[in-house]
Design an enzyme around this catalytic site. Structure first.
Site, PDB file in Angstrom:
ATOM      1  N   PRO A 172      34.401  11.173 -11.720  1.00  0.00           N
ATOM      2  CA  PRO A 172      35.600  11.907 -12.075  1.00  0.00           C
ATOM      3  C   PRO A 172      36.337  12.771 -10.891  1.00  0.00           C
ATOM      4  CG  PRO A 172      33.646  13.213 -12.466  1.00  0.00           C
ATOM      5  CD  PRO A 172      33.106  12.095 -11.617  1.00  0.00           C
ATOM      6  N   GLU A 173      36.032  12.250  -9.602  1.00  0.00           N
ATOM      7  CA  GLU A 173      36.985  12.557  -8.532  1.00  0.00           C
ATOM      8  C   GLU A 173      37.892  11.652  -7.941  1.00  0.00           C
ATOM      9  OE1 GLU A 173      34.638  15.621  -6.311  1.00  0.00           O
ATOM     10  OE2 GLU A 173      33.350  15.800  -7.979  1.00  0.00           O
ATOM     11  N   MET A 174      37.153  10.786  -6.621  1.00  0.00           N
ATOM     12  CA  MET A 174      37.981   9.973  -6.153  1.00  0.00           C
ATOM     13  C   MET A 174      37.577   8.517  -6.956  1.00  0.00           C
ATOM     14  SD  MET A 174      38.395  11.496  -2.380  1.00  0.00           S
ATOM     15  CE  MET A 174      39.385  10.096  -1.732  1.00  0.00           C
TER      16      MET A 174
END
Lengths: 339, 339
Positions: B140-142
């Site tokens: 859910p980030e990069m």
């Protein structure tokens, strides 16, 4: 002695051919970014809202402030990234809630956009001031209402002080004024290059290969659309409802005449993927495709490589941008809404 | 004459009370960022990978490069924004495909994170080098694989040259080396403030109200967790599985003991919303809540306002960050994948 004469002859030939090239470039309406600062300022300034250092600094803050978006996560710089080529490097722009541009339109570069005769791919606005209002409001971009944008800015005493400093103490901080100020910053994002040095008279600013590439660029007819200071930026582009369609990529119809804006070629080596729909990743493919569609001519691999070599001379010198420090939100700053 | 004596007495009292405050602050384990550059370097440096200018410059490029993410749209700076307080100003971090952090965790500030004894809200990594590997890979980030990250960097000759310049010509450009270099840049993001000037002996660096606030901060017991250089950053925080739960915000369980890291208070006026779950927008609410949960004491509105006044002295001086110019992608650069 013999060598010396030969060398001199070579220098004269080279010098002569550089002069020819320069003269042909001017005939083709290729224009440099002026090296004279005053002359440049006259070109990029907005008489209705003259550029000042305070407006530039404030405009830079606003340009980098994600709180102007509905989510608080997307700034102008998210898609027109000044660390990249002034764009985002992805085929179709993405924005609020990870929504891709519904017409699959590619984010154009902000660098040198002050020289465009029209803004947006359909050229619907002539000025950066009007352009800057668009993405802030567009649902698949920053998705903010004018009230949100003005509400965010006026909630922070530092921003209010900055606006007073830039426009006088009676300034009304409206959405339009905010967009105008962002545009003022954008007007200064000009990137002169070796190409400009050459057009401004420095004959050795280009390598031999770049000069050859410029010659190819002129001779193949690319200059019929990619001309002026921006090497593009006007609406004399191809008609997408005509003989050629990017049928499988987006549903963009262009302007009322089915025309698409000619993009600038400045910093083009840094702004892949190419075309309004981000269809091509390789410059040589884009060059050859343009020859086929626009000029009705085959551009050979060697010619495309030569033109690509010239494009390296369009990589501009970018003034250092010191990252702004944004004022802190206050209790009245509208909260981010990620939905 | 009488006035003069009174004034002198006031100065002596003020001076004495400043000395007391200083001595009490030191007793409470409050430590300044050293004003001596060499002393500071010793504190922030990594003996296994010493800080150099070249590594900082390269690390800064990587920190700002969205192409390290799967989508090509999210950089370290997207969530740890150096224009804001080193964070993103939204309750729960957001990332690839607009996914909110599944545990509703708030992005912590990167500024002064070098002084944290542990990284992440559950403190699972002690060092920034290990931390930097996390968000690049987190779905859910990069959302990038180590192969993607290394593939992007090694596809650009300029990056390869930068790594050789920073680490020598035999450098192996691995995902770990990339994370290490980002961490090196992050180690330098230190923001000394008026508070440090005061602790370093400049008695008038704080306003009267800020000194009073520091006194309240010490006397109420906030210093039992918010101490050290970072005024936080260790794992002696509250037990979320104990008497108090943020029941309606996320499902974060803390570390193996149900503990949550104490966040730094440096630049806290610039990093709303507060707590690991971004539950509070107002500092005074956060301060009072901490009194109730952590200290089992009521903090009055006046005391909270006084502490908040002290927090203004923690607004740090940030070294100007010149936006890096990133190398252009090449034909071998992994393409962005927005899905």
């Amino acid at each position: 002695m013999y060598t010396k004469i030969l060398l001199s002859a070579a220098i004269i030939t080279s010098s002569l051919s550089a002069s020819d090239l320069l003269s042909d470039a001017k005939k083709a309406d290729l224009k440099p970014i002026p090296s004279d600062k005053k002359e440049l300022l006259k070109l990029i300034d907005n008489p209705k809202n003259p550029i000042t250092d305070r407006k530039i600094e404030l405009g830079k803050k606003l340009y980098f402030d994600p709180r102007l978006s509905k989510s608080g996560f997307i700034s102008c710089n998210s898609c027109h990234n000044l660390s990249e080529g002034g764009d985002d490097g992805i085929p179709a722009a993405i924005g609020h809630m990870w929504t891709a541009n519904p017409h699959h339109l590619n984010s154009p570069t902000v660098y040198n956009s002050v020289f465009f005769a029209s803004q947006f791919w359909d050229g619907r606005d002539p000025h950066l001031e009007a352009q800057a209002q668009g993405p802030m409001q567009a649902a698949p971009e920053m998705s903010a209402t004018p009230e949100h944008v003005a509400g965010v800015v006026t909630s922070m005493p530092q921003y209010v002080a900055d606006f007073k400093g830039a426009y006088g103490k009676d300034v009304k901080i409206t959405f339009e004024k905010i967009a105008d100020t962002i545009a003022t910053f954008e007007r200064t994002l000009v990137t002169p290059s070796a190409y400009d040095d050459f057009l401004n008279g420095k004959k050795n600013a280009l390598t031999k290969a770049q000069k050859d590439g410029l010659r190819t660029f002129i001779d193949k007819g690319c200059v019929s659309c990619h001309n002026g200071i921006a090497l593009g930026g006007e609406m004399n582009a191809f008609n997408i409802t005509g003989t050629y369609k990017f049928q499988d990529v987006g549903d963009f119809k262009g302007d009322a005449n089915g025309m698409v804006k000619v993009p600038t070629l400045r910093n083009i080596t840094q702004t892949a993927p190419y075309f309004h729909n981000g269809q091509f990743w390789e410059l040589k493919d884009a060059i050859k495709e343009m020859g086929r569609i626009q000029l009705g001519t085959d551009i050979s691999d060697a010619e495309a490589a030569s033109i690509e070599e010239f494009f390296k001379a369009l990589e501009g010198r970018k003034d250092p941008v010191v990252l702004p420090q944004l004022p802190a939100s206050t209790s009245t700053t509208p909260k981010p809404d990620l939905k």
